[in-house]
Design a protein around this motif. Structure first.
Motif, mmCIF file in Angstrom:
data_model
loop_
_atom_site.group_PDB
_atom_site.id
_atom_site.type_symbol
_atom_site.label_atom_id
_atom_site.label_comp_id
_atom_site.label_asym_id
_atom_site.label_seq_id
_atom_site.Cartn_x
_atom_site.Cartn_y
_atom_site.Cartn_z
ATOM 1 N N VAL A 1 0.035 9.864 -4.977
ATOM 2 C CA VAL A 1 -1.270 9.496 -4.791
ATOM 3 C C VAL A 1 -2.259 10.480 -5.448
ATOM 4 O O VAL A 1 -3.310 9.968 -6.266
ATOM 5 C CB VAL A 1 -1.807 9.560 -3.105
ATOM 6 N N GLU A 2 -1.915 11.594 -5.690
ATOM 7 C CA GLU A 2 -2.843 12.485 -6.210
ATOM 8 C C GLU A 2 -2.781 12.408 -7.904
ATOM 9 O O GLU A 2 -3.593 12.584 -8.537
ATOM 10 C CB GLU A 2 -2.316 14.206 -5.995
ATOM 11 N N LEU A 3 -1.618 12.002 -8.402
ATOM 12 C CA LEU A 3 -1.619 11.585 -9.730
ATOM 13 C C LEU A 3 -2.092 10.031 -10.006
ATOM 14 O O LEU A 3 -1.865 9.894 -11.168
ATOM 15 C CB LEU A 3 0.041 11.527 -10.061
ATOM 16 N N ARG B 1 -7.973 8.596 0.771
ATOM 17 C CA ARG B 1 -8.049 7.076 0.161
ATOM 18 C C ARG B 1 -6.523 6.683 -0.087
ATOM 19 O O ARG B 1 -6.197 6.488 -1.141
ATOM 20 C CB ARG B 1 -8.707 7.002 -0.996
ATOM 21 N N PRO B 2 -5.519 6.562 1.098
ATOM 22 C CA PRO B 2 -4.472 5.933 0.950
ATOM 23 C C PRO B 2 -4.290 4.833 0.293
ATOM 24 O O PRO B 2 -5.127 3.929 0.569
ATOM 25 C CB PRO B 2 -3.694 5.980 2.431
ATOM 26 N N VAL B 3 -3.095 4.325 -0.378
ATOM 27 C CA VAL B 3 -3.126 2.940 -1.002
ATOM 28 C C VAL B 3 -1.777 2.345 -0.784
ATOM 29 O O VAL B 3 -1.090 2.179 -1.652
ATOM 30 C CB VAL B 3 -3.254 3.130 -2.617
ATOM 31 N N GLY B 4 -1.485 2.104 0.540
ATOM 32 C CA GLY B 4 -0.474 1.489 0.956
ATOM 33 C C GLY B 4 0.585 2.283 1.202
ATOM 34 O O GLY B 4 0.403 3.618 1.290
ATOM 35 N N GLY B 5 1.827 1.663 1.373
ATOM 36 C CA GLY B 5 3.094 2.598 1.654
ATOM 37 C C GLY B 5 3.464 3.340 0.191
ATOM 38 O O GLY B 5 3.077 3.223 -0.617
ATOM 39 N N PHE B 6 4.837 4.003 0.355
ATOM 40 C CA PHE B 6 5.387 4.489 -0.729
ATOM 41 C C PHE B 6 5.459 3.723 -1.913
ATOM 42 O O PHE B 6 5.041 3.965 -2.968
ATOM 43 C CB PHE B 6 6.730 5.208 -0.006
ATOM 44 N N SER B 7 6.243 2.517 -1.775
ATOM 45 C CA SER B 7 6.419 1.626 -2.972
ATOM 46 C C SER B 7 5.180 1.193 -3.494
ATOM 47 O O SER B 7 5.025 1.049 -4.765
ATOM 48 C CB SER B 7 7.193 0.513 -2.539
ATOM 49 N N GLY B 8 3.940 0.789 -2.707
ATOM 50 C CA GLY B 8 2.801 0.514 -3.156
ATOM 51 C C GLY B 8 2.086 1.651 -4.079
ATOM 52 O O GLY B 8 1.634 1.366 -4.955
ATOM 53 N N LEU C 1 0.685 3.958 -9.286
ATOM 54 C CA LEU C 1 0.873 4.932 -10.473
ATOM 55 C C LEU C 1 1.322 4.206 -11.548
ATOM 56 O O LEU C 1 0.873 4.676 -12.723
ATOM 57 C CB LEU C 1 1.586 6.006 -9.787
ATOM 58 N N LEU C 2 2.549 4.000 -11.597
ATOM 59 C CA LEU C 2 3.348 3.318 -13.006
ATOM 60 C C LEU C 2 2.488 2.382 -13.601
ATOM 61 O O LEU C 2 2.491 2.434 -14.730
ATOM 62 C CB LEU C 2 4.587 2.884 -12.225
ATOM 63 N N ILE C 3 1.982 1.303 -12.932
ATOM 64 C CA ILE C 3 1.003 0.330 -13.530
ATOM 65 C C ILE C 3 -0.047 1.211 -14.396
ATOM 66 O O ILE C 3 -0.468 0.936 -15.452
ATOM 67 C CB ILE C 3 0.499 -0.459 -12.852
ATOM 68 N N SER C 4 -0.705 1.970 -13.592
ATOM 69 C CA SER C 4 -1.854 2.746 -14.270
ATOM 70 C C SER C 4 -1.275 3.568 -15.452
ATOM 71 O O SER C 4 -2.450 3.861 -16.570
ATOM 72 C CB SER C 4 -2.457 3.677 -13.163
ATOM 73 N N LEU C 5 -0.037 3.783 -15.555
ATOM 74 C CA LEU C 5 0.418 4.784 -16.772
ATOM 75 C C LEU C 5 0.697 3.603 -17.811
ATOM 76 O O LEU C 5 1.080 4.331 -18.683
ATOM 77 C CB LEU C 5 1.723 5.404 -16.537
#
Length: 230
Positions: free
Chosen positions: A128-130, A142-149, A154-158
């Motif tokens: 979340v922090e990254l 501001r949580p964004v779903g579960g672990f996999s979400g 994060l990976l898509i943003s990268l």
């Protein structure tokens, strides 16, 4: 199990692997215990430093309780090996030792389970922090779903490739499987089948910590690598 039956004294502690390698015992700096399971990944980000500190704290708690459990069982074995006590109490001495051993063994297992859940939670917070447009207190609110979400976001943003996405998700599977097992049976309940029980042996704990460490390091390497290309 951190103890097993012995030929002479009935119950002997298994010390190897419980509190870490020979070079990383409790007299070493607990703040560095994460070094056994996760590298630096070439990053000095504050989020990464905080993650490693949380990881070290969880490992320290597990190792400290395990070490205390072993010391107490050793002490009990010495006390109950007294010849006069055996003559006076007979097999009751062995019963007391068996019950006390169970208590300390449960303490180590419960602490181990809590430590594995804690390092997984620390990794989830790192995701979340990254993540995009999130840092510090804002990320926590501001949580964004579960672990996999969170991982996917994060990976898509990268801008990770499909191959990178697949590889990282594969690394995630054993971590979430273990966390889910622990959520339903915190210390490996006696009511669960052997197949359902989480592996909280020293070897199982080591593998659990290493799986989290490997995924965390892969993520920070991707983060730093993508950032350097921008």
């Amino acid at each position: 199990m951190i103890f097993e039956s012995g030929a002479e004294n009935g119950l002997l502690p298994i010390t190897e692997g419980v509190v870490g390698s020979d070079t990383h015992e409790l007299d070493n700096d607990p703040e560095d215990f994460a070094d056994d399971y996760v590298g630096w990944g070439g990053s000095d980000r504050v989020e990464w430093i905080r993650f490693r500190a949380r990881f070290s704290a969880a490992v320290f708690a597990y190792r400290a309780i395990s070490e205390i459990a072993i010391e107490r069982v050793n002490m009990l074995q010495e006390e109950t090996s007294n010849h006069d006590l055996h003559q006076e109490w007979g097999c009751e001495i062995e019963d007391v030792l068996y019950e006390s051993k169970g208590f300390y063994e449960d303490s180590a297992r419960i602490t181990g389970a809590a430590a594995l859940v804690s390092v997984t939670a620390a990794l989830e917070l790192l995701l979340v922090e990254l993540g995009p447009n999130q840092s510090g207190a804002e990320a926590s609110r501001r949580p964004v779903g579960g672990f996999s979400g969170k991982l996917k976001r994060l990976l898509i943003s990268l801008g990770c490739s499909d191959l990178e996405l697949a590889a990282v998700r594969q690394m995630m599977v054993p971590i979430l499987d273990l966390r889910n097992a622990l959520a339903h049976s915190l210390d490996g309940s006696d009511w669960a089948s052997e197949e359902e029980k989480p592996d909280l042996t020293p070897a199982g704990m080591d593998l659990g910590f290493r799986n989290v460490g490997k995924l965390a390091e892969e993520i920070i390497v991707l983060v730093e690598g993508k950032a350097s290309r921008r």
